[in-house]
Design a protein around this motif. Sequence first.
Motif, PDB file in Angstrom:
ATOM      1  N   GLN A  62       0.363  -1.392   0.099  1.00 23.64           N
ATOM      2  CA  GLN A  62      -0.294  -0.077  -0.212  1.00 23.64           C
ATOM      3  C   GLN A  62       1.041   1.313  -0.061  1.00 23.64           C
ATOM      4  O   GLN A  62       2.303   1.282   0.529  1.00 23.64           O
ATOM      5  N   LEU A  66      -0.548  -0.658   5.139  1.00 25.78           N
ATOM      6  CA  LEU A  66      -1.806  -1.481   6.016  1.00 25.78           C
ATOM      7  C   LEU A  66      -1.184  -1.663   7.063  1.00 25.78           C
ATOM      8  O   LEU A  66      -0.753  -3.437   7.056  1.00 25.78           O
ATOM      9  N   ASN A  67      -1.454  -1.688   8.337  1.00 21.96           N
ATOM     10  CA  ASN A  67      -1.518  -2.851   9.155  1.00 21.96           C
ATOM     11  C   ASN A  67      -2.584  -2.971  10.441  1.00 21.96           C
ATOM     12  O   ASN A  67      -3.452  -1.901  10.626  1.00 21.96           O
ATOM     13  N   LEU A  68      -2.885  -4.664  10.346  1.00 25.56           N
ATOM     14  CA  LEU A  68      -4.726  -4.855  10.338  1.00 25.56           C
ATOM     15  C   LEU A  68      -4.631  -5.663  10.933  1.00 25.56           C
ATOM     16  O   LEU A  68      -4.025  -7.040  11.084  1.00 25.56           O
ATOM     17  N   SER A  69      -5.192  -5.662  12.383  1.00 23.18           N
ATOM     18  CA  SER A  69      -5.833  -7.550  13.107  1.00 23.18           C
ATOM     19  C   SER A  69      -7.087  -7.213  13.105  1.00 23.18           C
ATOM     20  O   SER A  69      -7.848  -6.349  12.355  1.00 23.18           O
ATOM     21  N   GLN A  70      -8.180  -8.515  13.616  1.00 23.99           N
ATOM     22  CA  GLN A  70      -8.971  -8.744  13.886  1.00 23.99           C
ATOM     23  C   GLN A  70      -8.755  -9.570  12.297  1.00 23.99           C
ATOM     24  O   GLN A  70      -9.049  -9.150  11.542  1.00 23.99           O
ATOM     25  N   LEU A  72     -11.314 -11.055  11.215  1.00 29.00           N
ATOM     26  CA  LEU A  72     -12.497 -11.347   9.577  1.00 29.00           C
ATOM     27  C   LEU A  72     -12.398 -10.004   9.078  1.00 29.00           C
ATOM     28  O   LEU A  72     -12.942  -9.756   8.367  1.00 29.00           O
ATOM     29  N   ALA A  73     -11.740  -9.236  10.006  1.00 34.16           N
ATOM     30  CA  ALA A  73     -11.600  -7.409   9.395  1.00 34.16           C
ATOM     31  C   ALA A  73     -10.530  -8.058   7.692  1.00 34.16           C
ATOM     32  O   ALA A  73     -10.718  -7.519   6.812  1.00 34.16           O
ATOM     33  N   GLU A  76     -11.853  -9.840   5.456  1.00 32.54           N
ATOM     34  CA  GLU A  76     -13.127  -9.255   4.207  1.00 32.54           C
ATOM     35  C   GLU A  76     -12.263  -8.087   3.975  1.00 32.54           C
ATOM     36  O   GLU A  76     -12.852  -7.777   2.410  1.00 32.54           O
ATOM     37  N   TYR A  77     -11.041  -7.871   4.114  1.00 33.45           N
ATOM     38  CA  TYR A  77     -10.118  -6.877   3.931  1.00 33.45           C
ATOM     39  C   TYR A  77      -9.523  -8.169   2.244  1.00 33.45           C
ATOM     40  O   TYR A  77      -9.980  -7.156   0.804  1.00 33.45           O
ATOM     41  N   GLU A  80     -12.322  -8.100  -0.773  1.00 28.40           N
ATOM     42  CA  GLU A  80     -12.925  -6.929  -1.389  1.00 28.40           C
ATOM     43  C   GLU A  80     -11.783  -6.029  -2.129  1.00 28.40           C
ATOM     44  O   GLU A  80     -11.873  -5.559  -2.900  1.00 28.40           O
ATOM     45  N   LYS A  81     -10.408  -6.140  -1.549  1.00 29.55           N
ATOM     46  CA  LYS A  81      -9.088  -5.852  -2.684  1.00 29.55           C
ATOM     47  C   LYS A  81      -8.752  -6.641  -3.606  1.00 29.55           C
ATOM     48  O   LYS A  81      -8.479  -6.958  -4.334  1.00 29.55           O
ATOM     49  N   ARG A  95     -24.909 -13.560   1.717  1.00 23.65           N
ATOM     50  CA  ARG A  95     -24.035 -12.694   2.496  1.00 23.65           C
ATOM     51  C   ARG A  95     -23.775 -12.464   3.730  1.00 23.65           C
ATOM     52  O   ARG A  95     -23.323 -12.475   4.282  1.00 23.65           O
ATOM     53  N   ARG A  99     -22.065 -14.338   6.722  1.00 21.40           N
ATOM     54  CA  ARG A  99     -21.381 -13.171   8.094  1.00 21.40           C
ATOM     55  C   ARG A  99     -22.179 -14.098   9.474  1.00 21.40           C
ATOM     56  O   ARG A  99     -21.516 -13.742  10.202  1.00 21.40           O
ATOM     57  N   GLN A 103     -20.118 -15.120  12.203  1.00 23.95           N
ATOM     58  CA  GLN A 103     -20.021 -14.559  13.981  1.00 23.95           C
ATOM     59  C   GLN A 103     -20.521 -15.204  15.132  1.00 23.95           C
ATOM     60  O   GLN A 103     -19.827 -14.790  15.832  1.00 23.95           O
TER      61      GLN A 103
ATOM     62  N   ILE B  92     -10.887   1.154   0.488  1.00 18.93           N
ATOM     63  CA  ILE B  92     -10.961  -0.231   0.459  1.00 18.93           C
ATOM     64  C   ILE B  92     -10.102  -0.871   2.543  1.00 18.93           C
ATOM     65  O   ILE B  92     -10.424  -0.813   3.385  1.00 18.93           O
ATOM     66  N   ARG B  99     -13.835  -1.780  10.805  1.00 17.15           N
ATOM     67  CA  ARG B  99     -13.321  -3.062  10.934  1.00 17.15           C
ATOM     68  C   ARG B  99     -13.250  -3.206  12.232  1.00 17.15           C
ATOM     69  O   ARG B  99     -13.326  -4.730  12.960  1.00 17.15           O
ATOM     70  N   SER B 100     -11.565  -3.689  11.783  1.00 20.35           N
ATOM     71  CA  SER B 100     -10.577  -4.187  13.011  1.00 20.35           C
ATOM     72  C   SER B 100     -11.292  -3.623  14.362  1.00 20.35           C
ATOM     73  O   SER B 100     -11.330  -4.193  15.402  1.00 20.35           O
ATOM     74  N   GLN B 103     -14.587  -4.783  15.554  1.00 18.33           N
ATOM     75  CA  GLN B 103     -14.408  -6.402  16.317  1.00 18.33           C
ATOM     76  C   GLN B 103     -13.257  -6.398  17.065  1.00 18.33           C
ATOM     77  O   GLN B 103     -14.114  -6.739  17.908  1.00 18.33           O
TER      78      GLN B 103
END
Lengths: 216, 216
Positions: A62, A66-70, A72-73, A76-77, A80-81, A95, A99, A103, B92, B99-100, B103
């Motif tokens: 990026q 991008l630093n992403l936790s969780q 399911l997030a 979903e990323y 979408e990407k 959908r 989900r 969950q 995105i 979302r992160s 959650q």
Amino acid sequence: MKLYGYWRSSAAYRVRIALNLKQLSAEQISVHLVKNGGEQHSQAYDRLNPQHLVPTLLDEGQEDELNLSQSLAIIEYLEEKYPQEALLPSNIEHRAIVRSMAQAIACEIHPLDNLRVLQYLVNDMGVSEADKMRWYHHWIIVGFTALEAQLSQYSGRYCFGDTPTLADICLVPQVYNAKRFNVPLDDFPNIVRIDQTCNQLAPFVDAAPERQHDAS
Amino acid sequence: MKLYGYWRSSAAYRVRIALNLKQLSAEQISVHLVKNGGEQHSQAYDRLNPQHLVPTLLDEGQEDELNLSQSLAIIEYLEEKYPQEALLPSNIEHRAIVRSMAQAIACEIHPLDNLRVLQYLVNDMGVSEADKMRWYHHWIIVGFTALEAQLSQYSGRYCFGDTPTLADICLVPQVYNAKRFNVPLDDFPNIVRIDQTCNQLAPFVDAAPERQHDAS
């Protein structure tokens, strides 16, 4: 992409399955959740993920890293990407159901049986090992009972219809945990069947804990 | 649409905020979580939601009536079905961060402090009332500590930038719970500030527990 995970973490296992289903690769970096009081609590990892949980996804491709936790997030990323090999149906109502099933595991079962919760029960609440296991079984059985009812309505070959989705991605690691701690699964024929079906697919097999480089 | 909820349920509170932000209406049906051992365990509600949790959204406007459990799945459904007044950013990477954060609350704090979990701790594990409250505070403080770090990076007027999102929808009910049980919030200036900002908006105010018809 870099995925910080641990071989036995259910949440990291989910992301590994998603990456494999989408034929994406990420460098796997092990964060040992038990050794030295847990590497997830180290200063270095705290800077990366103040939740002190795995997984963390770093996408350095990026403009801004991008630093992403969780988990399911993260999934979903990825969805979408990289929409190819979709993990969610295209129909809005479908959908939503996928989900909801995901969950039912990720918000209702796994958080209660997570490592840090079991540690807190024993170390801080003085709960016995036997009661800890009773707790562990209880939340899987309560959660699977509800999920089995949803599956009897919506499942085909997989949790929703005949294609693997986010729901299967959550189901397989949860069944792995259930089996590891001998939770009886006789009352959950759809769950057992779908888990077996998923585990015939390479993306699920290759993501299994024992297949990871940090397995011990 | 019909929303089965309960005034004090955080998960139902989230869906009420989302409906209000999108200016959608749903008939509110109360499922009393405490009276008579909990109406969520009744046979009638079990047919609707085998998880025995609130909320459940029924969308009878569909060709096949849609019956949906899990608050985040319901809110993502509303977002896809009624995109106006978006609850997720369009970018995105930004969607992933929102979302992160959502959650971090919905998967890491709330499931541990849910009514059924507190009941199990006391009734089945023999945990004292004092230890139950210690448990309750612990998971909010752990979760808010991590969230505060995310907010110091991403928040503007709201959790992510200057528009309310799914993250704020999860934050406000969690702060409500924290205040109700006197969790000290001095270490969480962004959380306190954003909660106050949200609670100046009618969609949040109108969704508050005390404003519901079943509040007692």
